[in-house]
Design an enzyme around this catalytic site. Structure first.
Site, PDB file in Angstrom:
ATOM      1  N   ASP A  35      23.130  60.235 124.226  1.00  0.00           N
ATOM      2  CA  ASP A  35      21.776  59.827 124.618  1.00  0.00           C
ATOM      3  C   ASP A  35      20.779  60.080 123.488  1.00  0.00           C
ATOM      4  O   ASP A  35      21.055  60.825 122.546  1.00  0.00           O
ATOM      5  CB  ASP A  35      21.329  60.563 125.886  1.00  0.00           C
ATOM      6  CG  ASP A  35      21.312  62.076 125.723  1.00  0.00           C
ATOM      7  OD1 ASP A  35      22.190  62.603 125.014  1.00  0.00           O
ATOM      8  OD2 ASP A  35      20.414  62.738 126.285  1.00  0.00           O
ATOM      9  N   HIS A  84      13.104  62.601 116.767  1.00  0.00           N
ATOM     10  CA  HIS A  84      12.250  62.519 117.968  1.00  0.00           C
ATOM     11  C   HIS A  84      10.886  61.902 117.614  1.00  0.00           C
ATOM     12  O   HIS A  84       9.970  61.947 118.418  1.00  0.00           O
ATOM     13  CB  HIS A  84      12.037  63.899 118.642  1.00  0.00           C
ATOM     14  CG  HIS A  84      13.280  64.459 119.260  1.00  0.00           C
ATOM     15  ND1 HIS A  84      13.249  65.367 120.290  1.00  0.00           N
ATOM     16  CD2 HIS A  84      14.589  64.245 118.997  1.00  0.00           C
ATOM     17  CE1 HIS A  84      14.498  65.699 120.631  1.00  0.00           C
ATOM     18  NE2 HIS A  84      15.316  65.027 119.855  1.00  0.00           N
ATOM     19  N   ASP A 121      28.474  71.955 116.637  1.00  0.00           N
ATOM     20  CA  ASP A 121      27.515  71.063 117.304  1.00  0.00           C
ATOM     21  C   ASP A 121      26.343  70.811 116.351  1.00  0.00           C
ATOM     22  O   ASP A 121      26.259  71.412 115.276  1.00  0.00           O
ATOM     23  CB  ASP A 121      27.033  71.708 118.615  1.00  0.00           C
ATOM     24  CG  ASP A 121      26.322  70.711 119.538  1.00  0.00           C
ATOM     25  OD1 ASP A 121      26.356  69.494 119.270  1.00  0.00           O
ATOM     26  OD2 ASP A 121      25.718  71.165 120.539  1.00  0.00           O
ATOM     27  N   ASP A 180      19.722  61.735 115.146  1.00  0.00           N
ATOM     28  CA  ASP A 180      19.949  62.589 116.318  1.00  0.00           C
ATOM     29  C   ASP A 180      20.401  61.733 117.484  1.00  0.00           C
ATOM     30  O   ASP A 180      19.573  61.186 118.183  1.00  0.00           O
ATOM     31  CB  ASP A 180      18.652  63.338 116.646  1.00  0.00           C
ATOM     32  CG  ASP A 180      18.770  64.213 117.878  1.00  0.00           C
ATOM     33  OD1 ASP A 180      19.889  64.448 118.339  1.00  0.00           O
ATOM     34  OD2 ASP A 180      17.722  64.658 118.386  1.00  0.00           O
ATOM     35  N   GLU A 213      22.087  65.241 126.829  1.00  0.00           N
ATOM     36  CA  GLU A 213      21.686  66.417 126.034  1.00  0.00           C
ATOM     37  C   GLU A 213      20.181  66.548 125.960  1.00  0.00           C
ATOM     38  O   GLU A 213      19.628  67.633 126.054  1.00  0.00           O
ATOM     39  CB  GLU A 213      22.275  66.308 124.622  1.00  0.00           C
ATOM     40  CG  GLU A 213      22.144  67.574 123.785  1.00  0.00           C
ATOM     41  CD  GLU A 213      20.819  67.719 123.052  1.00  0.00           C
ATOM     42  OE1 GLU A 213      20.471  68.845 122.640  1.00  0.00           O
ATOM     43  OE2 GLU A 213      20.100  66.720 122.888  1.00  0.00           O
ATOM     44  N   GLU A 214      19.523  65.409 125.797  1.00  0.00           N
ATOM     45  CA  GLU A 214      18.076  65.440 125.569  1.00  0.00           C
ATOM     46  C   GLU A 214      17.288  65.857 126.816  1.00  0.00           C
ATOM     47  O   GLU A 214      16.089  66.090 126.742  1.00  0.00           O
ATOM     48  CB  GLU A 214      17.575  64.082 125.048  1.00  0.00           C
ATOM     49  CG  GLU A 214      18.180  63.658 123.697  1.00  0.00           C
ATOM     50  CD  GLU A 214      17.722  64.508 122.520  1.00  0.00           C
ATOM     51  OE1 GLU A 214      16.956  65.472 122.716  1.00  0.00           O
ATOM     52  OE2 GLU A 214      18.145  64.204 121.385  1.00  0.00           O
ATOM     53  N   HIS A 274      26.153  63.997 121.063  1.00  0.00           N
ATOM     54  CA  HIS A 274      25.680  63.406 122.315  1.00  0.00           C
ATOM     55  C   HIS A 274      25.348  61.927 122.180  1.00  0.00           C
ATOM     56  O   HIS A 274      24.979  61.446 121.112  1.00  0.00           O
ATOM     57  CB  HIS A 274      24.516  64.196 122.919  1.00  0.00           C
ATOM     58  CG  HIS A 274      23.295  64.316 122.059  1.00  0.00           C
ATOM     59  ND1 HIS A 274      22.279  63.414 122.107  1.00  0.00           N
ATOM     60  CD2 HIS A 274      22.927  65.245 121.142  1.00  0.00           C
ATOM     61  CE1 HIS A 274      21.320  63.777 121.263  1.00  0.00           C
ATOM     62  NE2 HIS A 274      21.691  64.884 120.653  1.00  0.00           N
TER      63      HIS A 274
HETATM   64 ZN   LIG Z   1      20.339  65.997 119.430  1.00  0.00          ZN
END
Ligand SMILES: [Zn+2]
Length: 499
Positions: free
Chosen positions: A135, A473, A229, A168, A202-203, A133
């Protein structure tokens, strides 16, 4: 002759005990090894890889990080800024990877997410999907200063590239494209059709990205043999409490839903409070949920993980983990004592938002709480709502859906050629890491492909230790150049030999 005398009973007991111990020890030796199907490392394919240019790879990830494709948080309140950042990112990819974009067929979607097809030699073979992804999550307000390098600088320092998305998931996205370009430049055509699905949201659930891409497959009546994934990684021993690293390939993922609990009343003056107020009723409901957690559900995936971990444990622990027929309840008890392992075993309920009252001398007319619920693969959105209703057991508390709910995707098979191929390639690029199936406790974009892909395997081919996991994150996200290169090699191997 009477053989049943005291002496003989003692002898038989001793013999029985020795045999019992021997069984435990023999199992401790053999069972964990049986989990590791040793496949021959694929050195031949490894040598034939297209060459990629490391400085370019590093520079491209640095640039990708600098484009602030932040979904969620404050920026989402300004959707135009987010949309603009995604357009900038799309333009960046196109400009940076002309070979990739000119060779693959772009499927236009009603979404800024990318769906690209790389036609293979034989379209009758099942196609494979590679997901990543574009984002990233926001940087928590007030924590920018805690970063050793600014979060969107893409700074290269001490052999690592710093910034939000380094782990990520921009590294994976860039590594997939780099791997493909290197193969394209060698004139390579994959054995079967490959689809790349690069989500842009995605987030925040993927409802305007991966979901739209999945609908395209559905409308065309196309399926995928499997999808690769994010969702797990090559986990370092320091995080697992073992002496060996283990690559966890997730074959299952928890479902998710947020629920709103609400209590209404007439309100009134705080000087004459009734016995129960919206606040006390809600508080009691929340307390009941804390005191009555969901039951632990032990599955064959847990058996696989524990028996694999046993290979890096001291003898005593190894005996326990290899003899789950006897020690399962003890092991489960230990897992439940720690939140990360407890989350692997059960549906979790986390109150995340609480609202009630506005003035100190007025009884509120309503109170509400939002629960973020992560659903064990053996349960469903509806079953957990029912269960929560029963646990609260109070009609004054209404329960409604606060977010779109996702049932846990179906479990993927671990005895497929694809799983084994992913395992072999991981062992090739790491020099023989242990591999186990596992469960992703967070949510990924691949959930939208639950009915499109026969199997979904979730792993980022990067090594993650205790310190790294905290930064996903969180603060100080970075990836070492060594890991990034390893990712490209892994994707090159898998693209060449998906099964
Ligand atoms: Zn991710």
């Amino acid at each position: 002759m009477n053989v049943i005398n005291k002496k003989n009973i003692f002898r038989f007991s001793c013999l029985g005990f020795i045999i019992f111990l021997a069984v435990l020890l023999v199992r401790a030796y053999f069972v964990p090894h049986m989990t590791q199907k040793r496949l021959t490392a694929n050195q031949a394919a490894f040598k034939k890889l297209g060459m990629y240019d490391t400085p370019r790879l590093v520079e491209n990830l640095r640039q990708a990080i600098r484009i602030q494709t932040v979904s969620g948080g404050k920026l989402l309140e300004d959707p135009r800024t987010f949309a603009k950042s995604i357009q900038t990112f799309r333009r960046f990819l196109r400009k940076t990877y002309p070979v990739f974009f000119n060779s693959l067929e772009e499927i236009k979607l009603d979404s800024p997410s990318y769906l690209l097809k790389w036609p293979g030699q034989d379209s009758s073979l099942g196609a494979v999907g590679f997901m990543a992804h574009m984002d990233v999550v926001p940087v928590e307000p007030g924590t920018k200063g805690d970063w050793a390098m600014p979060p969107f600088s893409g700074e290269l320092k001490d052999g690592a590239i710093w910034g939000r998305g380094a782990l990520d998931d921009k590294s994976s996205l860039i590594a997939m494209i780099e791997a493909t370009e290197a193969l394209l430049q060698k004139g390579f055509t994959p054995p079967r059709d490959i689809y790349f699905i690069f989500g842009h949201d995605e987030e925040v659930g993927g409802n305007k990205g991966a979901k739209i891409a999945a609908q395209w497959f559905k409308e065309k009546g196309l399926g995928l043999d499997y999808i690769l994934d994010e969702g797990s990684g090559i986990i370092k021993g320091d995080l697992l409490g073992t002496s060996r690293d283990v690559a966890l390939i997730s074959v299952a993922e928890k479902g998710v839903i947020s629920l709103k609990l609400e209590v209404l009343s007439e309100g009134g003056h705080a000087s004459m409070p009734p016995l129960k107020t919206p606040i006390s009723v809600l508080a009691s409901a929340l307390l009941k949920l804390q005191q009555k957690p969901f039951p632990a559900r032990f599955t064959d995936i847990h058996t696989d993980i524990l028996q694999t971990l046993a290979l890096g444990k001291p003898l005593l622990e190894r005996v326990f983990l290899s003899n789950l027929w006897l020690f399962r309840s003890i092991v489960v008890g230990q897992m439940l004592a720690r939140p990360p392992t407890a989350a692997q075993l059960r549906t979790t309920v986390a109150p995340t938002i609480l609202k009630a009252g506005s003035k100190e001398n007025v009884l509120p007319q309503s109170s509400s709480a939002v629960l973020n619920v992560r659903i064990h693969p053996n349960e469903t959105v509806e079953s957990v709502i029912d269960e929560i209703r029963k646990k609260i057991g109070d009609d004054q508390v209404t329960i409604s859906k606060y977010s779109t709910g996702f049932d846990p995707p179906k479990k993927s098979a671990k005895n497929t050629p694809a799983f084994q191929r992913i395992q072999t390639h991981l062992q090739t690029v790491t020099g023989g890491v242990l591999v186990s199936p596992s469960i992703t406790i967070a949510s990924t974009d691949s959930k939208h492909f639950n009915h499109i892909a026969k199997n979904i395997y979730r792993i980022l081919p990067m090594t993650l230790g205790k310190a790294d996991v905290k930064t996903i994150h969180g603060t100080g996200e970075k990836i070492s150049v060594k890991e990034l290169k390893r990712m490209v090699r892994f994707y090159q191997l898998l693209l060449q030999q998906p099964e």
